[in-house]
Scaffold this motif. Structure first.
Motif, short mmCIF file in Angstrom:
data_model
loop_
_atom_site.label_atom_id
_atom_site.label_comp_id
_atom_site.label_asym_id
_atom_site.label_seq_id
_atom_site.Cartn_x
_atom_site.Cartn_y
_atom_site.Cartn_z
N SER A 165 0.83 -1.21 0.00
CA SER A 165 0.00 0.00 0.00
C SER A 165 0.87 1.26 0.00
N ASP A 166 2.17 1.12 0.16
CA ASP A 166 3.08 2.26 0.18
C ASP A 166 3.09 2.92 -1.20
N PRO A 167 2.71 4.20 -1.29
CA PRO A 167 2.67 4.87 -2.60
C PRO A 167 4.05 5.05 -3.23
N ALA A 168 5.12 4.84 -2.47
CA ALA A 168 6.47 4.96 -3.03
C ALA A 168 6.82 3.76 -3.92
N LEU A 169 6.06 2.68 -3.81
CA LEU A 169 6.32 1.49 -4.62
C LEU A 169 5.60 1.61 -5.96
N PRO A 170 6.17 1.00 -7.00
CA PRO A 170 5.51 1.04 -8.30
C PRO A 170 4.13 0.38 -8.23
N PRO A 171 3.16 0.95 -8.92
CA PRO A 171 1.82 0.35 -8.92
C PRO A 171 1.86 -1.04 -9.54
N GLY A 172 1.03 -1.92 -9.02
CA GLY A 172 0.92 -3.26 -9.57
C GLY A 172 1.92 -4.26 -9.01
N PHE A 173 2.82 -3.81 -8.16
CA PHE A 173 3.78 -4.73 -7.55
C PHE A 173 3.06 -5.64 -6.57
N ASP A 174 3.48 -6.88 -6.52
CA ASP A 174 2.97 -7.79 -5.51
C ASP A 174 4.08 -8.79 -5.19
N LYS B 45 10.16 5.20 3.88
CA LYS B 45 9.96 4.64 5.22
C LYS B 45 10.94 3.51 5.53
N SER B 46 11.73 3.08 4.54
CA SER B 46 12.72 2.03 4.75
C SER B 46 14.11 2.58 5.03
N LEU B 47 14.22 3.88 5.23
CA LEU B 47 15.53 4.50 5.41
C LEU B 47 16.34 3.84 6.53
N TYR C 178 32.49 -12.27 0.27
CA TYR C 178 31.82 -11.88 -0.96
C TYR C 178 32.64 -10.85 -1.72
N ASP C 179 32.58 -10.95 -3.06
CA ASP C 179 33.22 -9.96 -3.92
C ASP C 179 32.32 -8.74 -4.10
N CYS C 180 31.02 -8.97 -4.05
CA CYS C 180 30.07 -7.88 -4.24
C CYS C 180 28.78 -8.21 -3.50
N VAL C 181 28.20 -7.20 -2.88
CA VAL C 181 26.90 -7.32 -2.24
C VAL C 181 25.97 -6.33 -2.93
N ILE C 182 24.86 -6.85 -3.46
CA ILE C 182 23.88 -6.02 -4.14
C ILE C 182 22.71 -5.80 -3.19
N ILE C 183 22.36 -4.55 -2.97
CA ILE C 183 21.25 -4.20 -2.10
C ILE C 183 20.08 -3.79 -2.98
N GLY C 184 18.98 -4.50 -2.83
CA GLY C 184 17.81 -4.30 -3.68
C GLY C 184 17.06 -3.01 -3.41
N GLY C 185 16.33 -2.59 -4.42
CA GLY C 185 15.56 -1.36 -4.36
C GLY C 185 14.47 -1.37 -3.31
#
Length: 127
Positions: A17-26, A86-88, A72-79
């Motif tokens: 329900s967070d408006p910061a997320l793209p519409p249609g995500f589930d 609110k995830s800061l 690890y050689d690289c750590v990728i942090i997802g969007g």
């Protein structure tokens, strides 16, 4: 062998329900992207670990434990962790856990789960 870790938020813990997320995500769409990210990481010939965490202290503990399992050689942090305002605090906790638990790893950011391997490739030598 190159080792990468993809860190994101467990799809079933996302507030859609967070408006910061793209519409249609589930949760199903996010999981499909995570699954595709794993395939693309493997296609590059890398060892890839996926660490989907809850947005709380238990999630950070899970990430810390995962970081202790290998170098690890690289750590990728997802969007999903870093984009919603609110995830800061979660994002800061993830970055600090990676900084402490994988000090030699590059840190990369994807724009969506499907381009996770491309994000890592920007920082992994020889790719």
């Amino acid at each position: 062998m190159t080792k990468v870790l993809f860190v994101g938020q467990k799809p079933d813990t996302v507030d859609f329900s967070d408006p910061a997320l793209p519409p249609g995500f589930d949760a199903a769409k996010i999981q499909a992207g995570i699954d595709l990210a794993a395939v693309r990481i493997a296609e590059k010939g890398w060892h890839g670990d996926i660490c989907m965490i809850s947005p709380d202290d238990a999630g950070i503990e899970m990430l810390t434990a995962q970081l202790a399992t290998t170098t690890y050689d690289c750590v990728i942090i997802g969007g999903g962790v870093r984009i919603p305002p609110k995830s800061l605090l979660l994002f800061e906790a993830v970055v600090n856990a990676v900084h402490k638990g994988a000090p030699g790893a590059a840190i990369a950011f994807n724009t969506r789960p499907e381009d996770t391997a491309d994000a890592a490739a920007r920082w992994i030598k020889g790719n």
